[in-house]
Design an enzyme around this catalytic site. Structure first.
Site, short mmCIF file in Angstrom:
data_model
loop_
_atom_site.label_atom_id
_atom_site.label_comp_id
_atom_site.label_asym_id
_atom_site.label_seq_id
_atom_site.Cartn_x
_atom_site.Cartn_y
_atom_site.Cartn_z
N ILE A 154 0.72 2.70 -15.73
CA ILE A 154 -0.42 1.85 -16.10
C ILE A 154 -1.44 2.63 -16.91
O ILE A 154 -1.95 2.15 -17.93
CB ILE A 154 -1.06 1.24 -14.85
N SER A 190 -6.07 -2.75 -6.52
CA SER A 190 -4.76 -3.36 -6.21
C SER A 190 -4.97 -4.62 -5.41
O SER A 190 -5.97 -4.76 -4.68
CB SER A 190 -3.90 -2.38 -5.41
N TYR A 205 -3.01 3.49 1.84
CA TYR A 205 -3.18 3.14 0.43
C TYR A 205 -4.15 1.96 0.29
O TYR A 205 -5.08 2.00 -0.52
CB TYR A 205 -1.81 2.79 -0.16
#
Length: 262
Positions: A19, A139, A152
């Site tokens: 990305i 995210s 995460y």
């Protein structure tokens, strides 16, 4: 569409692959002077050469942004930027009981503190100049927490809070701070990740992806991996003057995984 960033300087963290590399490429295509960062000299040189081949303005800074010293090296080399994209991040799937203290600290240092330290340097300067863009690549897991990736997800939720809090400091200025929330994206290491969560790690990449969307991400409306270029296009828009009315937002680019209006 002309994004009107051809006179601006953009720094993209974690930009040697995936990305980050595609964000850097898109900003360069739009005419920005782009600074790549990475801690692997060979990968950094290759990424710079890849983007420079099109005639774009690009350079690299070799630094480990997981440390204060690495961030200091970058900010010393480039004291001011117009666009800061906090993209650096790592991910894995791991049972909660097996996530060690060291794991928690590592994920916080890489995914959260790299962006905090860079923003702490560049953001006040943007406010002083009354212009600039800060974008955090978070995210969908920051909202829809995956129980197999809790450490995460914690970092991605933290990024959303940091970005929204910083946006509150921009009132009445020409600076904006936003987050983007990608869903599962095709990037370096994704095949290994998909196989690590597959019922049979020896299956093909295509089979592992199909199983992932049939099971772990069955809510996806897209039902495929998002391409890095699709994330990059949204980030490039948020980096431009055209997005001036978008501030403090957490924008989804997750293929419809989150089944909620707000």
């Amino acid at each position: 569409m002309d994004l009107k960033i051809d006179s601006q300087t953009a720094l993209v963290s974690g930009s040697t692959a995936g990305i980050g590399l595609e964000i850097a490429r898109k900003l360069a295509e739009e005419g920005a002077h782009v600074i790549l960062t990475g801690r692997d000299a060979n990968k950094l040189d290759a990424a710079v050469a890849d983007i420079a081949a099109s005639g774009a303005q690009v350079e690299g800074v070799l630094a480990d942004l997981t440390s204060a010293q690495g961030v200091a090296a970058v900010t010393a080399a480039h004291p001011d930027v117009d666009i800061l994209v906090n993209n650096l991040g790592i991910y894995e799937s791991k049972p909660f009981a097996e996530i060690s203290d060291a794991d928690w600290q590592l994920y916080f240092d890489v995914n959260v503190m790299s962006g905090v330290r860079l923003s702490r340097h560049y953001f006040p300067r943007m406010l002083d100049r009354n212009g600039g863009r800060v974008i955090f690549v978070s995210s969908e897991t920051g909202i829809a927490v995956d129980p197999t990736m809790i450490h995460y997800a914690m970092t991605k939720t933290a990024q959303l809070s940091i970005a929204r809090g910083m946006a509150g400091l921009t009132r009445g200025t020409g600076v904006t701070v936003n987050s983007v929330m990608p869903g599962p994206t095709r990037s370096e290491g994704i095949v290994d990740f998909l196989k690590s969560v597959a019922s049979d790690p020896s299956v093909s990449a295509e089979q592992a992806e199909a199983e992932f969307f049939a099971g772990a991400r069955s809510a996806s409306l897209l039902q495929r991996m998002i391409e890095p270029e699709e994330i990059a296009s949204l980030v490039a828009y948020l980096a431009s003057p055209l997005s001036a009315a978008t501030n403090g937002a957490a924008i989804r680019v997750e293929g419809g995984l989150i089944n909620a209006i707000a």
